[in-house]
Design a protein around this motif. Structure first.
Motif, PDB file in Angstrom:
ATOM      1  N   TYR A  70      62.552  30.289  29.497  1.00 55.92           N
ATOM      2  CA  TYR A  70      61.666  29.454  28.684  1.00 55.92           C
ATOM      3  C   TYR A  70      60.875  30.303  27.699  1.00 55.92           C
ATOM      4  N   LEU A  71      60.328  31.413  28.182  1.00 51.20           N
ATOM      5  CA  LEU A  71      59.535  32.276  27.317  1.00 51.20           C
ATOM      6  C   LEU A  71      60.399  32.889  26.218  1.00 51.20           C
ATOM      7  N   SER A  72      61.599  33.373  26.568  1.00 56.39           N
ATOM      8  CA  SER A  72      62.459  34.007  25.575  1.00 56.39           C
ATOM      9  C   SER A  72      62.944  33.002  24.532  1.00 56.39           C
ATOM     10  N   SER A  73      63.234  31.765  24.952  1.00 52.88           N
ATOM     11  CA  SER A  73      63.655  30.758  23.975  1.00 52.88           C
ATOM     12  C   SER A  73      62.510  30.396  23.043  1.00 52.88           C
ATOM     13  N   ASP A  74      61.271  30.423  23.566  1.00 53.98           N
ATOM     14  CA  ASP A  74      60.110  30.216  22.709  1.00 53.98           C
ATOM     15  C   ASP A  74      59.978  31.347  21.695  1.00 53.98           C
ATOM     16  N   LEU A  75      60.226  32.581  22.128  1.00 48.75           N
ATOM     17  CA  LEU A  75      60.129  33.723  21.221  1.00 48.75           C
ATOM     18  C   LEU A  75      61.191  33.654  20.135  1.00 48.75           C
ATOM     19  N   VAL A  76      62.373  33.151  20.474  1.00 45.82           N
ATOM     20  CA  VAL A  76      63.407  32.946  19.454  1.00 45.82           C
ATOM     21  C   VAL A  76      62.902  31.967  18.391  1.00 45.82           C
ATOM     22  N   TYR A  77      62.208  30.937  18.826  1.00 51.99           N
ATOM     23  CA  TYR A  77      61.677  29.915  17.913  1.00 51.99           C
ATOM     24  C   TYR A  77      60.550  30.471  17.043  1.00 51.99           C
ATOM     25  N   VAL A  78      59.586  31.154  17.650  1.00 55.67           N
ATOM     26  CA  VAL A  78      58.393  31.555  16.904  1.00 55.67           C
ATOM     27  C   VAL A  78      58.580  32.870  16.145  1.00 55.67           C
ATOM     28  N   ILE A  79      59.592  33.668  16.496  1.00 56.80           N
ATOM     29  CA  ILE A  79      59.796  34.949  15.811  1.00 56.80           C
ATOM     30  C   ILE A  79      61.038  34.934  14.923  1.00 56.80           C
ATOM     31  N   ILE A  80      62.203  34.609  15.499  1.00 58.67           N
ATOM     32  CA  ILE A  80      63.449  34.753  14.738  1.00 58.67           C
ATOM     33  C   ILE A  80      63.627  33.625  13.723  1.00 58.67           C
ATOM     34  N   PHE A  81      63.286  32.384  14.076  1.00 57.47           N
ATOM     35  CA  PHE A  81      63.486  31.282  13.137  1.00 57.47           C
ATOM     36  C   PHE A  81      62.719  31.468  11.832  1.00 57.47           C
ATOM     37  N   PRO A  82      61.406  31.788  11.857  1.00 52.68           N
ATOM     38  CA  PRO A  82      60.724  32.003  10.571  1.00 52.68           C
ATOM     39  C   PRO A  82      61.271  33.201   9.804  1.00 52.68           C
ATOM     40  N   GLN A  83      61.750  34.226  10.515  1.00 48.99           N
ATOM     41  CA  GLN A  83      62.368  35.366   9.830  1.00 48.99           C
ATOM     42  C   GLN A  83      63.667  34.940   9.146  1.00 48.99           C
ATOM     43  N   LEU A  84      64.439  34.083   9.822  1.00 45.72           N
ATOM     44  CA  LEU A  84      65.688  33.604   9.238  1.00 45.72           C
ATOM     45  C   LEU A  84      65.416  32.743   8.005  1.00 45.72           C
ATOM     46  N   LEU A  85      64.394  31.886   8.091  1.00 45.09           N
ATOM     47  CA  LEU A  85      63.986  31.096   6.930  1.00 45.09           C
ATOM     48  C   LEU A  85      63.652  32.007   5.756  1.00 45.09           C
ATOM     49  N   SER A  86      62.885  33.039   6.031  1.00 47.49           N
ATOM     50  CA  SER A  86      62.422  33.934   4.971  1.00 47.49           C
ATOM     51  C   SER A  86      63.572  34.703   4.338  1.00 47.49           C
ATOM     52  N   VAL A  87      64.456  35.217   5.174  1.00 52.04           N
ATOM     53  CA  VAL A  87      65.513  36.083   4.656  1.00 52.04           C
ATOM     54  C   VAL A  87      66.568  35.297   3.879  1.00 52.04           C
ATOM     55  N   LEU A  88      66.737  34.013   4.211  1.00 50.73           N
ATOM     56  CA  LEU A  88      67.755  33.211   3.534  1.00 50.73           C
ATOM     57  C   LEU A  88      67.218  32.431   2.343  1.00 50.73           C
ATOM     58  N   PHE A  89      65.967  31.982   2.420  1.00 50.62           N
ATOM     59  CA  PHE A  89      65.482  31.017   1.432  1.00 50.62           C
ATOM     60  C   PHE A  89      64.241  31.449   0.652  1.00 50.62           C
TER      61      PHE A  89
END
Length: 589
Positions: free
Chosen positions: A409-428
């Protein structure tokens, strides 16, 4: 409960079938990509980029429809006070695949990346790519461990065999065919596994529904018979928490290597989008029998069964309602079909996660960060070793760690709060850099960890608006457990803080360095005045630059030239969205 010989035979037949299909897929595609000059390591990771709609749709669906998916859906439908209204996974993951297909699949596939971390290393550099690898790896390993743990618990309910041995054998089979055939074996076995899940669960539903102990689920959906209606409801006070979890499923379900491994294996960017939409439909369809099984559990008078007078919820076995329904409401030979379905669901997710973790490590950590001159054979051996190591680590955690679900649960939350905004930034978002990426990483981590994690007994150091302390008395030990309830949508707020931190600090650093307010010597990350793509990308992709010297080209090995240049310049895929590369620009001049 005695050992059921029929159940053991059924499990052995199923495992042998999966193993044979995995080995056959590896043999059938052993020379895939060789004629086109594609490295074998890349073929193992993305299947030669020739996965068709049929196999691709099945493998992408099977990745989401795992042991946690079917067990968790049934659990929430069964739980009094929650019900179908809180069974968010089917709709959340389906929408996640739709959003991923609409906005993320095409730019990722059209640029010809090999892993999800490639764009991060291209823009933010290899060190930042290594930092982002940590939450991505945690998510994959903990997810594999959680579903292997679910398999062991399921087997203990239906068949009285050694749990540890069954989990180890299941993991070894998944590791073996993944090691032998890479994505091809994973994809083809997913077709068989998804079929087994569908047939196994649907065969069980009519028998469970017709059991005399089960009331009409149409009545129990809206009326209280043995417990509160299984349709459930959402209290106004829980609305923000419900939305927070739903957003986590939708957007947090995108930045996973298991998803992008399928996207990047598609034969074109358009096919990658279609696969996402097919998998979204498949997730909804595959959730239906789990919903029905959860409703059956909520409609059962357990006094009339051999389970006992105390319902599973009061025995703290709500998470095992699916195998309990199969065991106590279905004939033995039918429950074994259901057991095969759960085993299939577990293996279809475990193999994908293990392959994804090893792909990211071999390519983005070992090759690009430490050994850019590594041979193709060397990369393959690194992948094989890490497939075994990560698989063994997930298995050990499933057997030895009691808090594996809390870790996931904690690691999936970290994927959401850390990697998703980074992916948004790097692509768009144009102009983001490593300084912003580091700031966003820190903000997301602090805001999320600050909210605490009850599953891990991790106390919060940030009390978000509306937080309060609640007590829970254990039914058997009478121990009193205190934990903090955060009803504020702090996970989504953490994600937004991470995204804004990335953008703001990127543009602040850009302004300070480019305006001369900070000396170039303070650009210690080389993120503004020199580009990290120069450090990461193959030098032959930079021929168009004026400052490149012939001496820099000399050490470049032919194999590295093909591999890394192909990473960021896929001419076939570029035609999908009109993107261009240095080579293609030179050709048009």
């Amino acid at each position: 409960m005695a050992v059921h010989a029929e159940g053991l035979v059924a499990i052995v037949i199923f495992y042998v079938l999966i193993l044979v299909v995995g080995i056959w897929a590896a043999w059938k595609n052993k020379n895939a990509g060789a004629g086109e000059g594609v490295d074998q390591s890349e073929t193992i990771m993305v299947g030669g980029r020739d996965i068709g709609l049929f196999v691709g749709g099945f493998t992408m669906t099977a990745t989401w429809v795992g042991g946690g998916y079917i067990n968790g859906t049934a659990e929430y439908v069964y739980l009094p006070g929650y019900g179908l209204a809180w069974a968010q996974a089917p709709f959340g993951y389906a929408l996640s695949l739709v959003v991923g297909g609409l906005f993320f699949a095409k730019p990722m596939r059209s640029k010809g990346y090999v892993t999800m971390l490639d764009p991060f290393q291209q823009i933010y550099g290899k060190r930042m790519g290594g930092l982002l690898f940590i939450p991505a790896l945690m998510g994959e390993i903990f997810w594999s461990a959680a579903i292997l743990s679910a398999l062991g618990a399921t087997l203990s309910v239906i068949v009285d065999i050694n749990i540890n041995m069954s989990v180890i054998i299941s993991a070894l089979i998944a590791i073996f065919y993944t090691l032998v055939g890479g994505l091809y074996s994973v994809a083809y076995t997913d077709v068989v596994q998804l079929f087994c899940i569908f047939v196994g669960l649907w065969i069980s539903v009519p028998f469970a529904l017709s059991n005399p102990a089960v009331a009409s689920i149409s009545v129990t959906a809206v009326k209280e018979v043995y417990q509160t209606p299984w349709l459930g409801h959402i209290n106004p006070s829980d609305g923000w928490m419900w939305m927070d979890n739903f957003c986590l499923l939708i957007m947090g379900g995108i930045p996973w290597q298991v998803y992008f491994q399928r996207v990047l294996s598609a034969s074109s960017a358009t096919y990658a989008q279609v696969l996402s939409f097919l998998a979204a439909f498949g997730c909804i369809v595959m959730a239906v029998p789990s919903v029905l099984i959860g409703a059956i559990g909520a409609s059962t008078d357990w006094n009339q069964t051999t389970y006992g007078s105390i319902p599973p919820m009061e025995n703290e076995q709500s998470d095992m309602i699916l195998p309990i329904v199969l065991q106590y409401l279905c004939p033995p030979y039918i429950s074994f079909f259901g057991l095969g379905a759960v085993s299939a669901a577990v293996m279809s997710s475990a193999d994908s996660s293990i392959l994804s973790a090893s792909s990211m490590f071999a390519r983005n950590i070992y090759q690009q960060a430490f050994r850019q001159s590594a041979s193709d054979r060397e990369i393959i051996w690194v992948m094989r070793i890490t497939i075994f190591v990560f698989g063994a680590l997930a298995t050990a955690m499933a057997l030895l760690t009691g808090t594996v679900y809390g870790l996931w649960y904690l690691s999936s939350d970290l994927v959401y709060v850390i990697i998703f905004p980074q992916l948004l930034s790097v692509l768009f978002v144009k102009g983001t850099n490593t300084y912003g990426s580091v700031a966003g990483y820190i903000f997301g981590l602090l805001f999320r960890i600050g909210g605490g994690e009850p599953y891990l007994k991790l106390p919060p150091f940030i009390c978000y608006p509306g937080c309060y302390t609640e007590e829970k008395v254990h039914r058997l030990t009478k121990e009193v457990e205190r934990f903090t309830v955060q009803k504020f949508p702090f996970k989504t707020v953490s994600m937004l803080a991470s995204f804004l931190g990335n953008v703001v600090f990127s543009y602040l650093a850009k302004y300070l360095f480019e305006s001369g307010k900070l000396s170039p010597k303070y650009d210690f990350l080389d993120a503004v005045l020199s580009k990290h793509s120069t450090e990461i990308m193959d030098k032959t992709t930079l021929v168009g630059k004026d400052n490149i010297n012939l001496s820099e080209l000399a050490p470049v090995k032919p194999r590295l030239n093909t591999s890394l240049a192909g990473t960021f310049t896929n001419t076939e895929a570029l035609s999908d969205d009109g993107d261009s590369s240095p080579e293609s620009n030179n050709e048009h001049e």
